[in-house]
Design an enzyme around this catalytic site. Sequence first.
Site, PDB file in Angstrom:
ATOM      1  N   VAL A 186      -3.407   3.916   1.994  1.00 20.67           N
ATOM      2  CA  VAL A 186      -3.424   3.473   3.338  1.00 20.67           C
ATOM      3  C   VAL A 186      -4.435   3.464   4.195  1.00 20.67           C
ATOM      4  CG1 VAL A 186      -2.778   5.815   4.615  1.00 20.67           C
ATOM      5  CG2 VAL A 186      -2.166   3.772   5.816  1.00 20.67           C
TER       6      VAL A 186
ATOM      7  N   TYR B  74       0.721  -1.184  -0.068  1.00 15.97           N
ATOM      8  CA  TYR B  74       0.110   0.076  -0.090  1.00 15.97           C
ATOM      9  C   TYR B  74       0.953   1.079  -0.095  1.00 15.97           C
ATOM     10  CZ  TYR B  74       0.845   0.551   5.006  1.00 15.97           C
ATOM     11  OH  TYR B  74       1.700   0.904   5.920  1.00 15.97           O
ATOM     12  N   CYS B  75       0.146   2.369  -0.100  1.00 16.80           N
ATOM     13  CA  CYS B  75       1.040   3.689  -0.233  1.00 16.80           C
ATOM     14  C   CYS B  75      -0.078   4.708   0.173  1.00 16.80           C
ATOM     15  CB  CYS B  75       1.493   3.969  -1.587  1.00 16.80           C
ATOM     16  SG  CYS B  75       0.177   4.311  -2.913  1.00 16.80           S
ATOM     17  N   ARG B  76       0.165   6.035  -0.254  1.00 15.51           N
ATOM     18  CA  ARG B  76      -0.684   6.845   0.312  1.00 15.51           C
ATOM     19  C   ARG B  76      -2.118   6.975  -0.530  1.00 15.51           C
ATOM     20  NH1 ARG B  76      -2.073  12.264  -1.136  1.00 15.51           N
ATOM     21  NH2 ARG B  76      -0.224  12.118  -2.717  1.00 15.51           N
TER      22      ARG B  76
END
Length: 122
Positions: A108, A80-82
């Site tokens: 996230v 995952y990331c932002r």
Amino acid sequence: MRRIRLALAALAAVVLATSLAACSATPSVAVPEGAVIIDVRTPDEYAEGHLEGAINVNLQSGSFEQQIAEQPLDGTYIVYCRTGNRSAQAVSIMTDLGFTDVTDAGGVSDASAATGIPIVTD
């Protein structure tokens, strides 16, 4: 004619409500035992809040491929990331490197909702 218009309007409202409910549902991501949760954001973003137990492998570090290659190819990974952009890029890179079980959990907040893993800070 008026009844037909009212019936069509009611039907359209039901279809719209059903469509909106389906769009807002967060898909579930199963987290099998032993899965590695990978946050591909910057260390500063990671420090602001990350999924509990996640490791940070910064996609933008210039050494992502070398760092991620330290993980076993046959492991299970949730990335995952932002917002989901970097996680999609990371999953593509990992797949190209030969990783076989990689899930893009998106941003996230979405990843937390989908996996049930809370967001924590260190």
